[in-house]
Scaffold this motif. Structure first.
Motif, PDB file in Angstrom:
ATOM      1  N   GLY A  80       0.754  -1.235   0.000  1.00  0.00           N
ATOM      2  CA  GLY A  80       0.000   0.000   0.000  1.00  0.00           C
ATOM      3  C   GLY A  80       0.791   1.294   0.000  1.00  0.00           C
ATOM      4  N   GLY A  81       0.037   2.383   0.127  1.00  0.00           N
ATOM      5  CA  GLY A  81       0.632   3.714   0.124  1.00  0.00           C
ATOM      6  C   GLY A  81       1.406   3.962  -1.160  1.00  0.00           C
ATOM      7  N   PRO A  82       2.605   4.510  -1.033  1.00  0.00           N
ATOM      8  CA  PRO A  82       3.406   4.800  -2.221  1.00  0.00           C
ATOM      9  C   PRO A  82       4.126   3.571  -2.792  1.00  0.00           C
ATOM     10  N   ILE A  83       3.965   2.418  -2.157  1.00  0.00           N
ATOM     11  CA  ILE A  83       4.604   1.186  -2.653  1.00  0.00           C
ATOM     12  C   ILE A  83       3.661   0.593  -3.691  1.00  0.00           C
ATOM     13  N   ALA A  84       3.783   1.078  -4.930  1.00  0.00           N
ATOM     14  CA  ALA A  84       2.812   0.733  -5.953  1.00  0.00           C
ATOM     15  C   ALA A  84       3.412   0.058  -7.180  1.00  0.00           C
ATOM     16  N   GLU A  85       4.623   0.371  -7.489  1.00  0.00           N
ATOM     17  CA  GLU A  85       5.292  -0.173  -8.671  1.00  0.00           C
ATOM     18  C   GLU A  85       6.437  -1.083  -8.229  1.00  0.00           C
ATOM     19  N   PRO A  86       6.914  -1.954  -9.122  1.00  0.00           N
ATOM     20  CA  PRO A  86       8.017  -2.847  -8.751  1.00  0.00           C
ATOM     21  C   PRO A  86       9.233  -2.108  -8.190  1.00  0.00           C
ATOM     22  N   GLU A  87       9.570  -0.958  -8.747  1.00  0.00           N
ATOM     23  CA  GLU A  87      10.730  -0.205  -8.247  1.00  0.00           C
ATOM     24  C   GLU A  87      10.492   0.316  -6.829  1.00  0.00           C
ATOM     25  N   ASP A  88       9.240   0.662  -6.511  1.00  0.00           N
ATOM     26  CA  ASP A  88       8.911   1.109  -5.152  1.00  0.00           C
ATOM     27  C   ASP A  88       9.124  -0.036  -4.160  1.00  0.00           C
ATOM     28  N   ALA A  89       8.606  -1.207  -4.517  1.00  0.00           N
ATOM     29  CA  ALA A  89       8.753  -2.377  -3.642  1.00  0.00           C
ATOM     30  C   ALA A  89      10.226  -2.738  -3.474  1.00  0.00           C
ATOM     31  N   LYS A  90      10.970  -2.691  -4.559  1.00  0.00           N
ATOM     32  CA  LYS A  90      12.405  -3.001  -4.498  1.00  0.00           C
ATOM     33  C   LYS A  90      13.119  -2.036  -3.548  1.00  0.00           C
ATOM     34  N   TYR A  91      12.788  -0.758  -3.644  1.00  0.00           N
ATOM     35  CA  TYR A  91      13.393   0.269  -2.794  1.00  0.00           C
ATOM     36  C   TYR A  91      13.178  -0.069  -1.320  1.00  0.00           C
ATOM     37  N   VAL A  92      11.945  -0.411  -0.964  1.00  0.00           N
ATOM     38  CA  VAL A  92      11.601  -0.695   0.424  1.00  0.00           C
ATOM     39  C   VAL A  92      12.214  -2.012   0.882  1.00  0.00           C
ATOM     40  N   ILE A  93      12.076  -3.054   0.084  1.00  0.00           N
ATOM     41  CA  ILE A  93      12.588  -4.381   0.464  1.00  0.00           C
ATOM     42  C   ILE A  93      14.095  -4.342   0.716  1.00  0.00           C
ATOM     43  N   LYS A  94      14.825  -3.594  -0.104  1.00  0.00           N
ATOM     44  CA  LYS A  94      16.279  -3.516   0.069  1.00  0.00           C
ATOM     45  C   LYS A  94      16.692  -2.750   1.327  1.00  0.00           C
ATOM     46  N   ARG A  95      15.787  -1.945   1.879  1.00  0.00           N
ATOM     47  CA  ARG A  95      16.139  -1.091   3.016  1.00  0.00           C
ATOM     48  C   ARG A  95      15.576  -1.551   4.363  1.00  0.00           C
ATOM     49  N   VAL A  96      14.651  -2.511   4.349  1.00  0.00           N
ATOM     50  CA  VAL A  96      14.047  -2.985   5.602  1.00  0.00           C
ATOM     51  C   VAL A  96      14.600  -4.361   5.930  1.00  0.00           C
ATOM     52  N   ASP A  97      15.320  -4.444   7.035  1.00  0.00           N
ATOM     53  CA  ASP A  97      15.893  -5.712   7.470  1.00  0.00           C
ATOM     54  C   ASP A  97      14.777  -6.660   7.910  1.00  0.00           C
ATOM     55  N   GLY A  98      14.719  -7.824   7.279  1.00  0.00           N
ATOM     56  CA  GLY A  98      13.736  -8.837   7.657  1.00  0.00           C
ATOM     57  C   GLY A  98      12.460  -8.818   6.842  1.00  0.00           C
ATOM     58  N   LEU A  99      12.280  -7.825   5.984  1.00  0.00           N
ATOM     59  CA  LEU A  99      11.102  -7.779   5.121  1.00  0.00           C
ATOM     60  C   LEU A  99      11.281  -8.792   3.999  1.00  0.00           C
ATOM     61  N   VAL A 100      10.270  -9.651   3.771  1.00  0.00           N
ATOM     62  CA  VAL A 100      10.461 -10.746   2.822  1.00  0.00           C
ATOM     63  C   VAL A 100       9.716 -10.580   1.501  1.00  0.00           C
ATOM     64  N   GLY A 101       8.926  -9.516   1.348  1.00  0.00           N
ATOM     65  CA  GLY A 101       8.248  -9.372   0.070  1.00  0.00           C
ATOM     66  C   GLY A 101       7.197  -8.281   0.064  1.00  0.00           C
ATOM     67  N   PHE A 102       6.409  -8.311  -1.003  1.00  0.00           N
ATOM     68  CA  PHE A 102       5.390  -7.304  -1.283  1.00  0.00           C
ATOM     69  C   PHE A 102       4.064  -8.001  -1.548  1.00  0.00           C
ATOM     70  N   PHE A 103       2.986  -7.444  -1.036  1.00  0.00           N
ATOM     71  CA  PHE A 103       1.650  -7.965  -1.257  1.00  0.00           C
ATOM     72  C   PHE A 103       0.947  -7.039  -2.237  1.00  0.00           C
ATOM     73  N   GLY A 104       0.740  -7.497  -3.459  1.00  0.00           N
ATOM     74  CA  GLY A 104       0.130  -6.664  -4.488  1.00  0.00           C
ATOM     75  C   GLY A 104      -1.367  -6.860  -4.559  1.00  0.00           C
ATOM     76  N   ALA A 105      -2.081  -5.781  -4.682  1.00  0.00           N
ATOM     77  CA  ALA A 105      -3.523  -5.811  -4.909  1.00  0.00           C
ATOM     78  C   ALA A 105      -3.763  -4.879  -6.093  1.00  0.00           C
ATOM     79  N   SER A 106      -4.042  -3.607  -5.828  1.00  0.00           N
ATOM     80  CA  SER A 106      -4.219  -2.640  -6.917  1.00  0.00           C
ATOM     81  C   SER A 106      -3.010  -2.643  -7.847  1.00  0.00           C
ATOM     82  N   SER A 107      -1.838  -2.796  -7.281  1.00  0.00           N
ATOM     83  CA  SER A 107      -0.605  -2.762  -8.072  1.00  0.00           C
ATOM     84  C   SER A 107      -0.550  -3.872  -9.107  1.00  0.00           C
ATOM     85  N   ILE A 108      -1.247  -4.943  -8.837  1.00  0.00           N
ATOM     86  CA  ILE A 108      -1.248  -6.080  -9.756  1.00  0.00           C
ATOM     87  C   ILE A 108      -2.468  -6.035 -10.673  1.00  0.00           C
TER      88      ILE A 108
END
Length: 129
Positions: A80-108
């Motif tokens: 959710g929020g600004p995590i909408a495109e693959p690059e957004d998810a990549k940005y967040v996943i690379k910076r959060v220790d222990g985060l394992v993925g992205f749950f897409g709804a509208s984005s998909i």
């Protein structure tokens, strides 16, 4: 509900919006916490206001840490929020220790439909007599 579902050996994936909810859902037996950052902002009907990606990184890290304080094996994904495109998810996943993925709804589903509908409509509009 999450506790009951866990007791029935169902996969549980509750949305959580903060650390307190992460702790409660982990205590209830959640398998996966979905760190929800609000309404998705992109696309034709996306929310107009949202957190920045850096705000999300900080909030999600706190959610991961809170959930893992109860269950070190709990999985956490973002949404959710600004995590909408693959690059957004990549940005967040690379910076959060222990985060394992992205749950897409509208984005998909919604974004793909919007792009396809727009392209199809534009193709029809190009027809000249």
């Amino acid at each position: 509900m999450i506790r009951k579902a866990h007791e029935l050996d169902m996969l549980t994936t509750p949305y959580v919006f903060d650390e307190e909810q992460a702790i409660k859902m982990a205590n209830a037996g959640a398998d996966i916490l979905v760190a929800h950052m609000g309404l998705t902002t992109k696309g034709t009907i996306g929310a107009k206001t949202a957190l920045s990606l850096d705000d999300c990184v900080e909030r999600i890290q706190r959610i991961v840490d809170a959930g893992r304080s109860v269950n070190p094996d709990i999985l956490v994904i973002c949404h959710g929020g600004p995590i909408a495109e693959p690059e957004d998810a990549k940005y967040v996943i690379k910076r959060v220790d222990g985060l394992v993925g992205f749950f897409g709804a509208s984005s998909i589903e919604r974004f793909a439909a919007e792009k396809g509908i727009k392209a199809q409509t534009e193709a029809f509009k190009q027809i000249k007599r």
